[in-house]
Design an enzyme around this catalytic site. Structure first.
Site, PDB file in Angstrom:
ATOM      1  N   HIS A 126      -2.123  -3.680   8.584  1.00 38.11           N
ATOM      2  CA  HIS A 126      -3.297  -3.794   9.485  1.00 38.11           C
ATOM      3  C   HIS A 126      -2.565  -3.198  10.942  1.00 38.11           C
ATOM      4  CE1 HIS A 126      -5.960  -5.313   6.521  1.00 38.11           C
ATOM      5  NE2 HIS A 126      -5.208  -6.352   6.273  1.00 38.11           N
ATOM      6  N   ASP A 163      -2.427  -3.736  -1.465  1.00 41.45           N
ATOM      7  CA  ASP A 163      -3.054  -5.207  -1.173  1.00 41.45           C
ATOM      8  C   ASP A 163      -4.541  -5.280  -1.270  1.00 41.45           C
ATOM      9  OD1 ASP A 163      -2.056  -7.399   1.202  1.00 41.45           O
ATOM     10  OD2 ASP A 163      -4.281  -6.965   1.582  1.00 41.45           O
ATOM     11  N   HIS A 165      -6.947  -5.810   0.657  1.00 39.59           N
ATOM     12  CA  HIS A 165      -7.666  -5.218   2.018  1.00 39.59           C
ATOM     13  C   HIS A 165      -6.987  -3.861   2.339  1.00 39.59           C
ATOM     14  CE1 HIS A 165      -7.174  -9.727   2.387  1.00 39.59           C
ATOM     15  NE2 HIS A 165      -8.672  -9.640   2.669  1.00 39.59           N
ATOM     16  N   ASP A 250      -2.534 -10.585  -2.858  1.00 38.87           N
ATOM     17  CA  ASP A 250      -3.900 -11.079  -2.612  1.00 38.87           C
ATOM     18  C   ASP A 250      -5.048 -10.533  -3.559  1.00 38.87           C
ATOM     19  OD1 ASP A 250      -3.523  -8.893  -1.112  1.00 38.87           O
ATOM     20  OD2 ASP A 250      -4.219  -9.752   0.808  1.00 38.87           O
TER      21      ASP A 250
HETATM   22 ZN   LIG Z   1      -4.612  -8.417   2.228  1.00 37.31          ZN
END
Ligand SMILES: [Zn+2]
Length: 352
Positions: A126, A163, A165, A250
């Site tokens: 991120h 991931d 996200h 995740d």
């Molecule tokens: Zn994540």
């Protein structure tokens, strides 16, 4: 078989040591404990980590931003945003994560082994050039891709982000270049909000960002199919020098931030398919770089399955693999849509 190369360092637990946080030091203790599992003993070898220099960080991050993170050194708490904090040693630990990955890449590039796993924190995908975000300080995987170019003149690096996200930082850093093919599968819409089908890159980078946004609740087979029907043909067409995996845990079915239904067995499947892709596309050169994952049980069980696949100790159900490779990609709406959007740039996706 050559041993799998592993970055393992107790010092990764020193980031946010005394601050209650989802991205907790326990995560690194759990993944380090996985490495002691009897099933993989003698099949992996540790690689020393080192701290990346500010000059190296500047391949991706602005000098102002690097200074801002450096100023957190020695302070009990520095807050970058609602999710993202630093403690006394975070700057040092974050540089150790980046430098650890660099050392891992050296060892893979020089032929010590072709497979690696970096057990590191904080995560990175991120982090943007001038911004800490989503528990991430420096973008480990993006810096890794830049390192391969700077140090070894690698022309093409493929980043596969598994991931939960979307890796907004990684996407942003390579949005206008064909030097990196960035492919991400993630829950959408969700944090951080980016990663829709139409985000494909700009200029020279058009077609070199591949997003696979997914509705919640996807399981083992959907992710394995994405690797088989999208990652695999794209990697064979792009011919990267190495594949880097932004490996979040995740997607795990009981993750504390999770929305997907991937089991430890599913992580084994994903890993084995990715290893197969690397065998065909880049002589097996692949590095798994740890990102998120907030269930300690998920990290333990999924991390172990990934390491077992890397070490060639497979417990996979061959029938399950057969079912995936003989299924029709068009039955998955997300895969079908990606073929339609990216088929414009990738002939290999038009023929399936
Ligand atoms: Zn994540």
């Amino acid at each position: 078989m050559q041993p799998v190369l592993v970055i393992k360092d107790e010092r990764f637990a020193l980031h946010l040591e005394k601050i209650p946080h989802l991205e907790s030091p326990k995560r690194i203790k759990v993944i380090n404990a996985v490495l002691n599992d009897p099933s993989i003993q003698g099949k992996w070898a540790g690689v020393q980590a080192r701290e990346a220099t500010p000059e190296e960080l500047a391949w991706v991050h602005t000098p102002e931003y690097i200074r801002t993170v450096a100023m957190s050194e020695g302070k009990p708490l520095t807050t970058f945003d609602l999710d993202t904090q630093a403690s006394e040693k975070s700057y040092e630990v974050a540089r150790l994560a980046v430098g650890g990955v660099f050392n891992l890449l050296d060892a893979i590039w020089n032929g010590q082994s072709r497979r690696g796993f970096a057990c590191i924190r904080p995560p990175g995908h991120h982090a943007e050039p001038n911004k800490a975000m989503g528990f991430c300080l420096f973008n480990n995987v993006a810096l890794a891709a830049r390192y391969l170019r700077e140090r070894y003149s690698a022309n093409r690096v493929m980043i596969v982000d598994i991931d939960l996200h979307h890796g907004n930082g990684t996407q942003k850093i390579f949005y206008d270049t064909d030097e990196v093919l960035y492919l991400s599968m993630h829950h959408f819409p969700s944090y951080p909000g980016t990663g829709n089908f139409g985000e494909v890159g700009v200029g020279k980078g058009e077609g070199f960002t591949v997003n696979i946004p997914l509705r919640k609740g996807q399981g083992d087979e959907e992710f394995a199919k994405i690797i088989f029907f999208l990652v695999n043909p794209l990697a064979q067409a792009y011919r990267p020098d190495m594949i880097l995996v932004s490996c979040g845990f995740d997607l795990y079915q009981n993750d504390r931030l999770g929305t997907m239904r991937v089991t430890p067995e599913g992580y084994g499947l994903i890993a084995t398919f990715l290893l197969g892709v690397a065998e065909k596309a880049c002589e097996g050169r692949i590095a798994f770089i740890m990102e998120g994952g907030y269930s300690l049980r998920g990290i333990r069980e999924c991390g172990l399955r990934v390491m077992q696949e890397l070490c060639g100790v497979s417990g996979l159900n061959l029938k399950k693999i057969d079912k995936i490779v003989t299924s029709s990609p068009r039955k998955s709406p997300a895969i079908s849509k990606v073929m339609e959007v990216q088929g414009k740039y990738w002939k290999v996706l038009r023929s399936q």
